[in-house]
Design an enzyme around this catalytic site. Structure first.
Site, PDB file in Angstrom:
ATOM      1  N   GLU A 129      -4.892  -9.632   0.287  1.00 18.07           N
ATOM      2  CA  GLU A 129      -5.085 -10.842   1.357  1.00 18.07           C
ATOM      3  C   GLU A 129      -3.974 -10.900   1.902  1.00 18.07           C
ATOM      4  O   GLU A 129      -2.704 -10.456   1.551  1.00 18.07           O
ATOM      5  CB  GLU A 129      -5.643 -12.152   0.507  1.00 18.07           C
ATOM      6  CG  GLU A 129      -6.883 -12.033  -0.133  1.00 18.07           C
ATOM      7  CD  GLU A 129      -7.234 -13.276  -0.879  1.00 18.07           C
ATOM      8  OE1 GLU A 129      -6.385 -14.194  -1.203  1.00 18.07           O
ATOM      9  OE2 GLU A 129      -8.366 -13.171  -1.491  1.00 18.07           O
ATOM     10  N   ASP A 131      -1.706 -13.206   2.072  1.00 18.70           N
ATOM     11  CA  ASP A 131      -0.368 -13.758   1.152  1.00 18.70           C
ATOM     12  C   ASP A 131      -0.565 -13.044  -0.114  1.00 18.70           C
ATOM     13  O   ASP A 131       0.347 -13.569  -0.936  1.00 18.70           O
ATOM     14  CB  ASP A 131      -0.618 -15.140   1.064  1.00 18.70           C
ATOM     15  CG  ASP A 131      -0.582 -15.870   2.513  1.00 18.70           C
ATOM     16  OD1 ASP A 131       0.517 -15.551   3.187  1.00 18.70           O
ATOM     17  OD2 ASP A 131      -1.049 -16.937   2.647  1.00 18.70           O
ATOM     18  N   ILE A 159      -7.520  -3.750   5.314  1.00 20.83           N
ATOM     19  CA  ILE A 159      -8.805  -3.181   4.965  1.00 20.83           C
ATOM     20  C   ILE A 159      -9.099  -1.755   5.532  1.00 20.83           C
ATOM     21  O   ILE A 159      -9.374  -1.614   6.711  1.00 20.83           O
ATOM     22  CB  ILE A 159      -9.983  -3.914   5.017  1.00 20.83           C
ATOM     23  CG1 ILE A 159      -9.926  -5.451   4.527  1.00 20.83           C
ATOM     24  CG2 ILE A 159     -11.355  -3.331   4.210  1.00 20.83           C
ATOM     25  CD1 ILE A 159      -9.473  -5.284   2.843  1.00 20.83           C
ATOM     26  N   GLU A 249      -7.305   5.725  -6.972  1.00 23.58           N
ATOM     27  CA  GLU A 249      -6.490   5.841  -5.669  1.00 23.58           C
ATOM     28  C   GLU A 249      -5.197   6.861  -6.005  1.00 23.58           C
ATOM     29  O   GLU A 249      -4.845   7.671  -5.400  1.00 23.58           O
ATOM     30  CB  GLU A 249      -6.002   4.539  -5.279  1.00 23.58           C
ATOM     31  CG  GLU A 249      -6.869   3.845  -4.317  1.00 23.58           C
ATOM     32  CD  GLU A 249      -6.151   2.831  -3.705  1.00 23.58           C
ATOM     33  OE1 GLU A 249      -6.009   1.682  -4.260  1.00 23.58           O
ATOM     34  OE2 GLU A 249      -5.771   2.899  -2.386  1.00 23.58           O
ATOM     35  N   ARG A 275      13.854  29.517  14.942  1.00 26.31           N
ATOM     36  CA  ARG A 275      15.063  28.677  15.648  1.00 26.31           C
ATOM     37  C   ARG A 275      16.449  29.360  15.326  1.00 26.31           C
ATOM     38  O   ARG A 275      17.033  29.436  14.099  1.00 26.31           O
ATOM     39  CB  ARG A 275      15.080  27.327  15.047  1.00 26.31           C
ATOM     40  CG  ARG A 275      16.127  26.408  15.593  1.00 26.31           C
ATOM     41  CD  ARG A 275      15.919  26.308  17.193  1.00 26.31           C
ATOM     42  NE  ARG A 275      16.636  25.390  17.799  1.00 26.31           N
ATOM     43  CZ  ARG A 275      16.636  24.746  19.098  1.00 26.31           C
ATOM     44  NH1 ARG A 275      15.800  25.215  19.785  1.00 26.31           N
ATOM     45  NH2 ARG A 275      17.569  24.026  19.349  1.00 26.31           N
ATOM     46  N   GLN A 286      22.872  27.917   4.511  1.00 28.61           N
ATOM     47  CA  GLN A 286      22.652  27.534   3.012  1.00 28.61           C
ATOM     48  C   GLN A 286      21.980  26.260   3.072  1.00 28.61           C
ATOM     49  O   GLN A 286      21.127  25.993   2.336  1.00 28.61           O
ATOM     50  CB  GLN A 286      23.713  27.856   2.132  1.00 28.61           C
ATOM     51  CG  GLN A 286      23.285  27.699   0.606  1.00 28.61           C
ATOM     52  CD  GLN A 286      24.495  28.099  -0.168  1.00 28.61           C
ATOM     53  OE1 GLN A 286      25.270  27.118  -0.153  1.00 28.61           O
ATOM     54  NE2 GLN A 286      24.243  29.195  -0.983  1.00 28.61           N
ATOM     55  N   THR A 372       2.285  -0.465  -4.488  1.00 27.15           N
ATOM     56  CA  THR A 372       3.822  -0.074  -3.967  1.00 27.15           C
ATOM     57  C   THR A 372       4.536   0.755  -5.223  1.00 27.15           C
ATOM     58  O   THR A 372       3.996   0.602  -6.432  1.00 27.15           O
ATOM     59  CB  THR A 372       4.662  -1.002  -3.755  1.00 27.15           C
ATOM     60  OG1 THR A 372       4.970  -1.815  -4.520  1.00 27.15           O
ATOM     61  CG2 THR A 372       3.995  -1.829  -2.569  1.00 27.15           C
TER      62      THR A 372
HETATM   63  C1  LIG Z   1      -2.456   1.404   5.617  1.00 27.13           C
HETATM   64  C2  LIG Z   1      -2.861   0.351   4.454  1.00 27.13           C
HETATM   65  C3  LIG Z   1      -4.182   0.627   4.198  1.00 27.13           C
HETATM   66  C4  LIG Z   1      -4.564  -0.275   2.906  1.00 27.13           C
HETATM   67  N1  LIG Z   1      -5.694  -0.149   2.660  1.00 27.13           N
HETATM   68  C5  LIG Z   1      -6.355  -1.207   1.621  1.00 27.13           C
HETATM   69  C6  LIG Z   1      -7.712  -1.334   1.540  1.00 27.13           C
HETATM   70  O1  LIG Z   1      -8.275  -0.455   1.873  1.00 27.13           O
HETATM   71  N2  LIG Z   1      -8.073  -2.314   0.457  1.00 27.13           N
HETATM   72  C7  LIG Z   1      -7.164  -3.237   0.247  1.00 27.13           C
HETATM   73  O2  LIG Z   1      -7.551  -4.128  -0.677  1.00 27.13           O
HETATM   74  N3  LIG Z   1      -5.798  -3.004   0.378  1.00 27.13           N
HETATM   75  C8  LIG Z   1      -5.378  -2.161   1.031  1.00 27.13           C
HETATM   76  N4  LIG Z   1      -3.972  -2.073   1.407  1.00 27.13           N
HETATM   77  C9  LIG Z   1      -3.042  -3.000   0.857  1.00 27.13           C
HETATM   78  C10 LIG Z   1      -2.052  -2.215  -0.175  1.00 27.13           C
HETATM   79  O3  LIG Z   1      -2.727  -2.172  -1.290  1.00 27.13           O
HETATM   80  C11 LIG Z   1      -0.720  -3.484   0.014  1.00 27.13           C
HETATM   81  O4  LIG Z   1      -0.003  -3.313   0.986  1.00 27.13           O
HETATM   82  C12 LIG Z   1       0.088  -3.078  -1.173  1.00 27.13           C
HETATM   83  O5  LIG Z   1      -0.546  -3.511  -2.543  1.00 27.13           O
HETATM   84  C13 LIG Z   1       1.290  -4.201  -1.135  1.00 27.13           C
HETATM   85  O6  LIG Z   1       0.906  -5.456  -0.914  1.00 27.13           O
HETATM   86  P1  LIG Z   1       1.733  -6.200   0.255  1.00 27.13           P
HETATM   87  O7  LIG Z   1       1.557  -5.717   1.464  1.00 27.13           O
HETATM   88  O8  LIG Z   1       1.177  -7.596   0.338  1.00 27.13           O
HETATM   89  O9  LIG Z   1       3.233  -6.229  -0.192  1.00 27.13           O
HETATM   90  P2  LIG Z   1       4.048  -7.677  -1.226  1.00 27.13           P
HETATM   91  O10 LIG Z   1       2.997  -7.573  -2.458  1.00 27.13           O
HETATM   92  O11 LIG Z   1       4.112  -8.739  -0.391  1.00 27.13           O
HETATM   93  O12 LIG Z   1       5.066  -6.838  -1.615  1.00 27.13           O
HETATM   94  C14 LIG Z   1       6.371  -6.726  -0.603  1.00 27.13           C
HETATM   95  C15 LIG Z   1       7.574  -6.086  -1.363  1.00 27.13           C
HETATM   96  O13 LIG Z   1       7.762  -6.690  -2.615  1.00 27.13           O
HETATM   97  C16 LIG Z   1       7.703  -5.949  -3.607  1.00 27.13           C
HETATM   98  N5  LIG Z   1       7.288  -6.349  -4.936  1.00 27.13           N
HETATM   99  C17 LIG Z   1       6.005  -7.231  -5.134  1.00 27.13           C
HETATM  100  N6  LIG Z   1       5.875  -7.781  -6.143  1.00 27.13           N
HETATM  101  C18 LIG Z   1       6.696  -6.985  -6.970  1.00 27.13           C
HETATM  102  C19 LIG Z   1       7.170  -7.160  -8.272  1.00 27.13           C
HETATM  103  N7  LIG Z   1       6.700  -7.697  -9.081  1.00 27.13           N
HETATM  104  N8  LIG Z   1       8.423  -6.464  -8.763  1.00 27.13           N
HETATM  105  C20 LIG Z   1       8.986  -5.566  -7.971  1.00 27.13           C
HETATM  106  N9  LIG Z   1       8.710  -5.662  -6.387  1.00 27.13           N
HETATM  107  C21 LIG Z   1       7.647  -6.306  -6.165  1.00 27.13           C
HETATM  108  C22 LIG Z   1       6.698  -4.750  -3.228  1.00 27.13           C
HETATM  109  O14 LIG Z   1       6.876  -3.461  -3.969  1.00 27.13           O
HETATM  110  C23 LIG Z   1       7.093  -4.579  -1.724  1.00 27.13           C
HETATM  111  O15 LIG Z   1       8.256  -3.822  -1.726  1.00 27.13           O
HETATM  112  C24 LIG Z   1      -3.725  -1.308   2.367  1.00 27.13           C
HETATM  113  C25 LIG Z   1      -2.308  -1.135   2.833  1.00 27.13           C
HETATM  114  C26 LIG Z   1      -1.939  -0.500   4.083  1.00 27.13           C
HETATM  115  C27 LIG Z   1      -0.422  -0.536   4.574  1.00 27.13           C
END
Ligand SMILES: Cc1cc2nc3c(=O)[nH]c(=O)nc-3n(C[C@H](O)[C@H](O)[C@H](O)COP(=O)(O)OP(=O)(O)OC[C@H]3O[C@@H](n4cnc5c(N)ncnc54)[C@H](O)[C@@H]3O)c2cc1C
Length: 386
Positions: A129, A131, A159, A249, A275, A286, A372
């Protein structure tokens, strides 16, 4: 112990590489520039069985396990150089179709799996979501019982396949709802066909890489569905379905990253031999040759780690640690190799005419999507310290 691919696996790899060279690679650069999902390319993948790779044969799929599905994605990415297609296909297979196959009723499987396997329908999955991404336990989309129906509200984002999907499996919070014998509260999954009243595609997201894979929000406003749309028991979806999706995944979808790494290495070797600088091929320096060596070490170690996790999955062995290690390690290696490939190509590597330019933008997602790299280390360290 046998590390070799079987003859069937070698043949699968070769066939898909050839298909990808013929059908996917032409136009891959253009699709990246335009950020365009190509339905014709998707349909061609359907015709050769890729859209049903890990779906059971009884539903029209190929019945492949994790190792072979990862191998297919690797071959597609290596031959086709279209990371977005690999992302869309991987998501369709392992988070779109697989949860329905593993947790669906016979009616649900019959209704969705044949169309997903043939590629006629495209699958998508939503837990994230706006947030709440890493912190899936905080999601606020809600399902409330209404007689023998449910009313779903909330917005999912990021998504994969959102704008083009035909069926969307979503996890919502259903605290307070109970089912005898299944506990209560927590989160529940629902299967929503695209034309479900109240379900719509929200903002379409303009991504840095993997641009031929469409990504969007999915918005639910008073979506009223019968209980037969529910996937699996009430209240257990976060663990029983969500985390299972993550394990697919992490052990399978990253096959695409391995294919991209192999292609980046091949392209870099060819460029370094051709190149010239200071009167000789840059491969004779190297610093360049060692970059190639490092890329090879990264590629082979990442490939082994991923296949080991997938193999454990296929054997029915616990593989949570291996899945998280693979996710974190392959992501780091893919990014390092994409960076090295650009460096070896010098200024030309930074220009969009050269495929290695998009390699870095594509590879970066391996450290974010599907959990992540930081979250993988949280999981690994928790298991070590338990
Ligand atoms: C191209 C793309 C395709 C996607 N496809 C899907 C999909 O099909 N379905 C779906 O449901 N989701 C999907 N996602 C979502 C994806 O799984 C999330 O983006 C991901 O889980 C991270 O969540 P966030 O982006 O909200 O980051 P956040 O959770 O806000 O995290 C922000 C930062 O804080 C760090 N962080 C957060 N919590 C912690 C913790 N406890 N300890 C240490 N570090 C932390 C994170 O590692 C990150 O560096 C997709 C994302 C992208 C970019």
């Amino acid at each position: 112990m046998d590390f070799a691919l079987s003859e069937e696996q070698q043949s699968l790899y070769k066939t898909i590489v050839e298909f990808a060279r013929d059908v996917v690679e032409p136009g891959a650069g253009e699709r990246d520039r335009e950020g365009r999902f190509d339905r014709d390319v998707w349909d061609a993948c359907g015709q050769v069985g890729l859209t049903g790779m890990c779906i059971g044969e009884e539903w029209g799929g190929m019945g492949a396990g994790a190792v072979d599905t990862g191998l297919a994605l690797e071959a597609l990415s290596y031959g086709g150089l279209d990371a977005g297609l690999g992302l869309s296909l991987g998501a369709h297979l392992v988070i779109g179709a697989k949860p329905i196959e593993l947790h669906g009723t016979d009616e649900q499987k019959a209704a969705y799996l044949p169309k997903l396997a043939s590629g006629e329908w495209i699958g998508a999955w939503g837990i994230t979501e706006p947030d709440h991404g890493s912190d899936t336990s905080g999601i606020t989309s809600r399902g409330v019982p209404d007689g023998d129906h449910w009313i779903l509200n909330g917005t999912k984002t990021f998504i994969t396949n959102g704008p083009v999907c035909d069926v969307f499996t979503v996890i919502v919070r259903t605290d307070g709802a109970h089912e005898e014998g299944a506990g209560g509260g927590g989160m529940t999954a629902f299967i929503l066909p695209r034309d479900t009243p109240g379900l719509s595609v929200g903002n379409v997201l303009d991504k840095s890489g993997n641009r031929s894979s469409p990504t969007s929000e999915m918005v639910m406003v008073d979506v009223r569905v019968p209980d037969s749309a529910r996937l699996g028991p009430i209240g257990t979806a976060q663990w029983a379905i969500g985390f299972e999706c993550f394990s697919w995944e992490r052990t399978v979808m990253l096959g695409s990253a391995i294919g991209g790494m192999q292609r980046g290495l091949d392209d870099s070797i060819a460029y370094a031999k051709e190149r010239q600088a200071f009167g000789k091929p840059i491969a004779h320096f190297q610093t360049i040759a060692h970059k190639l060596a490092d890329m090879k070490i990264n590629l082979e170690s990442a490939r082994l780690m991923l296949r080991y996790g997938a193999w454990k999955k296929d054997q029915g062995l616990d593989h949570q640690m291996e899945a998280s290690m693979a996710k974190a390690y392959v992501g780091a290696c893919a990014l390092a190799n994409a960076d090295a490939a650009i460096q070896i190509h010098g200024g030309w590597g930074y220009i969009k005419d050269f495929p290695v330019e998009r390699g870095w933008r594509d590879a970066k997602l391996s450290t974010i999507g599907g959990g992540t790299s930081e979250i993988q280390k949280v999981i690994i360290s928790r298991m070590l310290l338990a």
